[in-house]
Structures are given as C-alpha cells and as structure tokens.
Motif scaffolding. Structure first.
Motif, PDB file in Angstrom:
ATOM      1  N   LEU A   3       0.795  -1.220   0.000  1.00 33.03           N
ATOM      2  CA  LEU A   3       0.000   0.000   0.000  1.00 33.03           C
ATOM      3  C   LEU A   3       0.831   1.275   0.000  1.00 33.03           C
ATOM      4  N   LYS A   4       2.114   1.166   0.269  1.00 32.89           N
ATOM      5  CA  LYS A   4       2.947   2.358   0.237  1.00 32.89           C
ATOM      6  C   LYS A   4       2.959   2.931  -1.178  1.00 32.89           C
ATOM      7  N   ASN A   5       2.644   4.224  -1.248  1.00 29.22           N
ATOM      8  CA  ASN A   5       2.583   4.947  -2.527  1.00 29.22           C
ATOM      9  C   ASN A   5       1.404   4.540  -3.408  1.00 29.22           C
ATOM     10  N   LYS A   6       0.454   3.759  -2.866  1.00 34.37           N
ATOM     11  CA  LYS A   6      -0.768   3.447  -3.595  1.00 34.37           C
ATOM     12  C   LYS A   6      -1.843   4.477  -3.252  1.00 34.37           C
ATOM     13  N   VAL A   7      -2.762   4.677  -4.175  1.00 28.99           N
ATOM     14  CA  VAL A   7      -3.817   5.677  -4.014  1.00 28.99           C
ATOM     15  C   VAL A   7      -5.152   4.972  -3.823  1.00 28.99           C
ATOM     16  N   VAL A   8      -5.814   5.270  -2.723  1.00 26.23           N
ATOM     17  CA  VAL A   8      -7.060   4.595  -2.360  1.00 26.23           C
ATOM     18  C   VAL A   8      -8.189   5.614  -2.253  1.00 26.23           C
ATOM     19  N   MET A   9      -9.239   5.431  -3.031  1.00 24.54           N
ATOM     20  CA  MET A   9     -10.419   6.281  -2.980  1.00 24.54           C
ATOM     21  C   MET A   9     -11.490   5.578  -2.148  1.00 24.54           C
ATOM     22  N   ILE A  10     -12.052   6.268  -1.147  1.00 28.73           N
ATOM     23  CA  ILE A  10     -13.012   5.659  -0.218  1.00 28.73           C
ATOM     24  C   ILE A  10     -14.293   6.485  -0.205  1.00 28.73           C
ATOM     25  N   THR A  11     -15.418   5.863  -0.541  1.00 32.41           N
ATOM     26  CA  THR A  11     -16.700   6.552  -0.427  1.00 32.41           C
ATOM     27  C   THR A  11     -17.283   6.309   0.966  1.00 32.41           C
ATOM     28  N   GLY A  12     -18.156   7.210   1.383  1.00 35.50           N
ATOM     29  CA  GLY A  12     -18.710   7.112   2.735  1.00 35.50           C
ATOM     30  C   GLY A  12     -17.619   7.204   3.786  1.00 35.50           C
ATOM     31  N   ALA A  13     -16.624   8.060   3.528  1.00 41.83           N
ATOM     32  CA  ALA A  13     -15.432   8.104   4.375  1.00 41.83           C
ATOM     33  C   ALA A  13     -15.585   8.972   5.612  1.00 41.83           C
ATOM     34  N   SER A  14     -16.707   9.649   5.765  1.00 42.03           N
ATOM     35  CA  SER A  14     -16.832  10.622   6.854  1.00 42.03           C
ATOM     36  C   SER A  14     -17.094   9.993   8.212  1.00 42.03           C
ATOM     37  N   SER A  15     -17.504   8.723   8.236  1.00 45.05           N
ATOM     38  CA  SER A  15     -17.821   8.092   9.523  1.00 45.05           C
ATOM     39  C   SER A  15     -17.753   6.571   9.398  1.00 45.05           C
ATOM     40  N   GLY A  16     -17.884   5.885  10.538  1.00 42.25           N
ATOM     41  CA  GLY A  16     -18.024   4.434  10.553  1.00 42.25           C
ATOM     42  C   GLY A  16     -16.905   3.685   9.864  1.00 42.25           C
ATOM     43  N   ILE A  17     -17.282   2.699   9.052  1.00 38.61           N
ATOM     44  CA  ILE A  17     -16.319   1.836   8.381  1.00 38.61           C
ATOM     45  C   ILE A  17     -15.417   2.628   7.444  1.00 38.61           C
TER      46      ILE A  17
END
Length: 246
Positions: A3-17
């Motif tokens: 995961l180093k230097n990888k780009v991860v897009m996360i939806t619903g990122a404001s809370s919880g999981i």
C-alpha cells in the motif's frame, strides 16, 4: 499489494467503516481520497490523518451522482497521478416492513447501495484498465446471505452488490489484473441503525443493541487483509460476523 505509494479512494469516508478504513490504510502508507457529502467531517478526518503523518485529500461526493464520482477520480489523478484502489463503502440501512410501503426509503437504498457502487466502478474502471491493475472493494453484507425482518429491500441491495462483485471479478481480473472483493459483515457498531424509522423494527432490534457488535476497525482490518495480498491472489468474499450473532 504494497500500500505504500498506492492511491485509495473511499466513499462514505466521513464516519463508521469508511473513516476507520481511511485511518488504517493511511497508516499503512496509502494516499487516501476521502469521499462523502459531509465535507466538514471529511476535513476533520483529513487533518487527523495528516497530523499522524499520512496523506489525504477531500472530495465532496454524492455517490448517487455519476458526475461526482468522475470528478472525484479526476481530482485524484490530478493530485496523485492515478487511482489504485476503490473502496465502495457508502450505504444506507433504513429497515422497514414491506407493508409499511416506505417507498422513499427503498429508493434511497437502491440509489446509494446499488447505483452508488455502479457509479464508483464506472468512474475508476478506465484508469484501472489502462494501468492493467487495481483493486475494487465493494461493501456488501451478511444480509446478502440471510433475510431478516424489515430487511427485504436492504438484503436485496446487498445481494446485488455481492453478485455484481462476482461479475466484475470474472470479467476484469483475468484480462486486466483488477482484483475484486466483496466485504460481507454482520452487525457493526456504526450509525447505520440510526437511519431506521420503522418503530416495529426498532422494537425487534432491541436485543441486538445489547449484543457485542463488530467495530468499524474490524472491517478496516478485513479490507487491509484483502488488499495486502500478492497480485496473484484474489480474496473474493470476506464474510465476517460478531461472535455473539447467530
């Protein structure tokens, strides 16, 4: 995937999981793209990640709008050069008995839980195909396996996510090297239960409130496990239940 230097897009990122996953993956070296409608909460999370030495940007995103997801990918590529992972996490769970005909809640679940996932995949797929690599994590549920009172529509949306994930894997993994994982948790201690408006369902779930549920961090660890595999390994499904849940 390292995961180093990888780009991860996360939806619903404001809370919880979503929030827990962003914290976990940023700690492991990923550059995270925080997507949700709650911009203030996202900025607070970003500040926390950066303070801990991580990398993060905020993109205000409504997953029901395909244009928002495309713009999120555009901003991600502008900032980081690519997108390697999508965590399709945004979801709703306003459980209700069918006879109550809470059709507005049905439609919201379909829009967020199913269309939101489709929009996310459509937005990142051109980049991942071009790179011939990537990983898409879709948040399904143990509800994809078992119906429970009030869950008819919710269960149906999660079955759709689970089967869509399998279709993605068969179509994309062999040809483009894009791995797909369906995460299928049981009861998690998040704000999902607060979206329930059906009084009868709230009464039925009273006993569940006393049960020791999974923590959001448990699901973040499961996501990390799926990602932290050699590229030859595809973790198809992660079915994870609280010890006390039957």
């Amino acid at each position: 995937m390292d995961l180093k230097n990888k780009v991860v897009m996360i939806t619903g990122a404001s809370s919880g999981i979503g929030k827990a996953t962003a914290m976990k993956l940023a700690k492991e070296g990923a550059s995270v793209v925080l997507c949700a409608r709650s911009e203030d909460e996202l900025n607070t999370l970003k500040d926390k990640i950066v303070k801990n030495g991580g990398k993060a940007i905020v993109v205000k995103t409504d997953v029901t709008k395909s244009a928002d997801l495309k713009e999120a990918v555009s901003q991600t590529i502008k900032e980081y050069g690519s997108v390697d992972v999508l965590v399709n996490n945004a979801g709703l769970m306003p459980l209700s008995l069918i006879e109550k005909l809470k059709t507005d809640e049905w439609e919201k679940m379909v829009d967020v839980n199913i269309k939101g996932v489709l929009n996310g995949v459509a937005a990142v797929l051109p980049t991942m195909k071009k790179n011939k690599s990537g990983h898409i994590i879709n948040m399904s549920s143990s509800a994809a396996h078992n119906y429970f009172p009030g869950g008819a529509v919710y269960c149906a949306t999660k079955v759709a996510v689970k089967m869509f994930s399998e279709g993605l894997r068969k179509e994309l993994a062999p040809q483009y090297g894009i791995n797909i994982t369906s995460i299928e948790p049981g009861a998690v201690d998040t704000s999902l239960f607060e979206t329930i408006t059906d009084a009868d369902i709230k009464e039925k779930l009273k006993d569940m409130k006393e049960m020791t549920k999974l923590e959001a961090e448990d699901i973040a660890n499961a996501i990390f496990y799926a990602l932290n595999q050699p590229t030859r390994v595809n973790i198809n499904d992660v079915y994870i239940m609280p010890t006390e849940q039957g």
